[in-house]
Scaffold this active site. Structure first.
Site, PDB file in Angstrom:
ATOM      1  N   LYS A 231       0.846  -1.196   0.000  1.00  0.00           N
ATOM      2  CA  LYS A 231       0.000   0.000   0.000  1.00  0.00           C
ATOM      3  C   LYS A 231       0.876   1.238   0.000  1.00  0.00           C
ATOM      4  CE  LYS A 231      -3.922   1.986  -0.006  1.00  0.00           C
ATOM      5  NZ  LYS A 231      -3.309   2.832  -1.058  1.00  0.00           N
TER       6      LYS A 231
ATOM      7  N   GLN B 198       7.257   4.132   4.084  1.00  0.00           N
ATOM      8  CA  GLN B 198       5.852   3.722   4.082  1.00  0.00           C
ATOM      9  C   GLN B 198       5.640   2.462   4.916  1.00  0.00           C
ATOM     10  OE1 GLN B 198       3.622   5.607   1.790  1.00  0.00           O
ATOM     11  NE2 GLN B 198       2.083   4.800   3.185  1.00  0.00           N
TER      12      GLN B 198
ATOM     13  N   LYS C 189       5.441   3.601   8.463  1.00  0.00           N
ATOM     14  CA  LYS C 189       4.216   4.383   8.636  1.00  0.00           C
ATOM     15  C   LYS C 189       2.993   3.472   8.697  1.00  0.00           C
ATOM     16  CE  LYS C 189       3.894   7.895   5.922  1.00  0.00           C
ATOM     17  NZ  LYS C 189       3.684   8.738   4.720  1.00  0.00           N
TER      18      LYS C 189
ATOM     19  N   LYS D  97       5.416   1.772  -3.170  1.00  0.00           N
ATOM     20  CA  LYS D  97       5.432   3.123  -3.735  1.00  0.00           C
ATOM     21  C   LYS D  97       5.744   3.005  -5.215  1.00  0.00           C
ATOM     22  CE  LYS D  97       4.870   7.322  -1.947  1.00  0.00           C
ATOM     23  NZ  LYS D  97       3.923   7.680  -0.874  1.00  0.00           N
TER      24      LYS D  97
ATOM     25  N   GLY E 175      -2.579   7.886  -4.665  1.00  0.00           N
ATOM     26  CA  GLY E 175      -1.992   9.049  -5.314  1.00  0.00           C
ATOM     27  C   GLY E 175      -0.819   9.609  -4.533  1.00  0.00           C
ATOM     28  N   ASP E 176      -0.161  10.571  -5.131  1.00  0.00           N
ATOM     29  CA  ASP E 176       0.948  11.287  -4.502  1.00  0.00           C
ATOM     30  C   ASP E 176       1.150  12.547  -5.342  1.00  0.00           C
ATOM     31  OD1 ASP E 176       3.207  10.538  -2.290  1.00  0.00           O
ATOM     32  OD2 ASP E 176       4.144  11.683  -3.888  1.00  0.00           O
TER      33      ASP E 176
ATOM     34  N   ASN F 113      -1.565  19.583  -1.732  1.00  0.00           N
ATOM     35  CA  ASN F 113      -2.702  19.011  -1.021  1.00  0.00           C
ATOM     36  C   ASN F 113      -2.485  18.969   0.491  1.00  0.00           C
ATOM     37  OD1 ASN F 113      -5.207  17.465  -0.836  1.00  0.00           O
ATOM     38  ND2 ASN F 113      -3.896  15.724  -0.392  1.00  0.00           N
TER      39      ASN F 113
ATOM     40  N   SER G 102      -6.959   5.766   3.029  1.00  0.00           N
ATOM     41  CA  SER G 102      -6.906   4.787   1.946  1.00  0.00           C
ATOM     42  C   SER G 102      -7.355   3.418   2.442  1.00  0.00           C
ATOM     43  CB  SER G 102      -5.483   4.697   1.384  1.00  0.00           C
ATOM     44  OG  SER G 102      -5.196   5.786   0.536  1.00  0.00           O
TER      45      SER G 102
END
Length: 444
Positions: A89, A110, A113, A125, A164-165, A239, A376
């Site tokens: 993810k 990630q 996290k 990623k 997204g990123d 964002n 997410s």
């Protein structure tokens, strides 16, 4: 040779010149090597190397048609770092300077996290070296679909769920999801961050910025403070930055700055919701939104960065390594309470050393900016159950998850015997323990 040096030498030999990845690995090793050294099961199962190295790297050519009917070729990647806690993810980034080192660093961060969220999430990623700022809407659509074609056999709701990123919003994810649906015939939630009309979730766009402020609020509560009347400097105008500013304003804080690569927008009276609304409405329509904002609303746009401003809280929300040692010196001088990372690894190693040696509270992005991946996961849950949750329900759940991440950092820091809370150590070790225990249970 110490385990720390042995591990870094091993990574550098296998991934030479991948500076961002090596930087992230070094920071993590600084905190988790002592934990490994004190645990025989971790050493016997070689969890350190297994956690640091991605399970697989997928690289592919993205062939697409431009508006002149010419074939263009870019490079696409997906770094599937770990699935020991759940499906891979993580986000998808389109940027001309994107490379494998950046993606490996992001995927490694990630993994920690996602572990901290307490949800069943692995880490990944991806992205491509594509510059959407130089392309038309039709070219962006064709490229997004071509990128999805290269990925479709590698992703799925229990395998890998990209989000997204930078430069990849709900619009691009909608194109990708539609291409995946056409290729597989399965409406299975293979992407998160999709448009609501394609199974997306409410609050997903706001989640990273809002979650950041919920984490900051928990930090302040820990020292008997609140966001009320606090002054805040924010870098970035994307964002995360916009929604962090919006939530700070809603908490009755005074947001003094936003910034971009060309300069900083300063509003001594504090940004208002009117500033935020204008940016939301116009950001993609003008070349330099912050410069135009200064013409439409109170505030000035000038060269420089936010960190020369005196404030209670600093929130770097732009990009990796945006804060160097000189910036960190300014932040230590001008910031009263805390620096909390909204971006992924926004501080260089010398900057981190300056911050950790100061009296400032300092929290890393792997803990503080987890709001996006939490939403997410909520989107994945909604897709699986074929339902839509209300914004109020999702916001309450987001606040609770950010509270739990904060609690995990504090608990781990206290367990390690720190007189003051060390959020960096707490986040790294708490995230590591869950991953390490899963690897030990998995065997090899």
């Amino acid at each position: 040779m110490s385990l720390f040096n042995e591990t870094l030498n091993w990574i550098e030999a296998s991934s030479p010149h991948e500076n961002e990845y090596l930087q992230a690995a070094e920071e993590i090793c600084e905190y988790i090597v002592p934990i490994v050294n004190s645990n025989e099961a971790y050493k016997a199962n070689n969890v350190l190397q297994r956690i640091l190295v991605p399970q697989r790297v997928i690289q592919f050519a993205v062939e697409w048609e431009d508006d002149k009917h010419q074939c263009q070729v870019n490079t696409g990647w997906r770094v599937q770092h770990s699935n020991v806690l759940g499906p891979h993810k993580g986000g998808t980034r389109f940027h001309p300077q994107l490379n494998l080192s950046i993606l490996k660093f992001l995927a490694l961060e990630q993994s920690f996290k996602n572990s901290l969220t307490g949800l069943s999430l692995g880490a990944g990623k991806g992205g491509a070296d594509f510059d959407p700022t130089l392309r038309s809407e039709n070219e962006i659509r064709r490229f997004s679909k071509a990128y999805a074609k290269g990925l479709y056999s590698h992703i799925g709701p229990t395998t890998d769920v990209p989000a997204g990123d930078i430069n990849v919003s709900a619009k691009e994810l909608g194109y990708m999801f539609a291409e995946q649906l056409r290729a597989t015939g399965s409406f299975a939630g293979d992407f998160s961050g999709k448009p609501l009309s394609l199974g997306g979730s409410k609050l997903r766009v706001e989640a990273t910025g809002y979650g950041l402020l919920y984490f900051v609020a928990n930090m302040l509560e820990q020292i008997d403070e609140s966001m009320e009347d606090k002054t805040v400097t924010i870098s970035g105008a994307g964002n995360v930055a916009i929604h962090a500013a919006e939530k700070a304003i809603a908490m009755n804080a005074k947001v003094l700055t936003l910034s971009n690569s060309r300069g900083v927008f300063i509003c001594d009276q504090g940004l208002t919701q009117a500033h935020i609304n204008w940016l939301k409405d116009n950001k993609g329509k003008v070349e330099n939104a912050l410069q135009e904002l200064a013409k439409e609303h109170d505030g000035e746009y000038q060269k420089g960065a936010p960190w020369t401003m005196k404030a209670d809280i600093a929130l770097p929300c732009a990009t990796q390594n945006e804060i160097d040692e000189i910036d960190a010196q300014q932040i230590v001088k001008n910031t009263r309470i805390a620096l909390v990372e909204g971006a992924n690894m926004p501080c260089t190693k010398p900057a981190i050393d300056k911050l950790t040696a100061s009296s400032l509270l300092y929290a890393p992005g792997k803990a503080a900016n987890a709001g996006g991946v939490i939403l997410s996961a909520f989107e994945m849950q909604q897709n699986s159950a074929m339902r839509y949750d209300s914004e109020e329900t999702l916001d309450e759940r987001l606040q609770q998850r950010m509270h739990e991440i904060h609690k995990a950092c504090v608990t781990e820091s206290n367990h390690l015997g720190n007189a003051d809370i060390d959020y960096v150590q707490g986040a790294n070790v708490a995230g590591f323990r869950k991953l390490a225990d899963a690897l030990v249970a998995s065997g090899f």
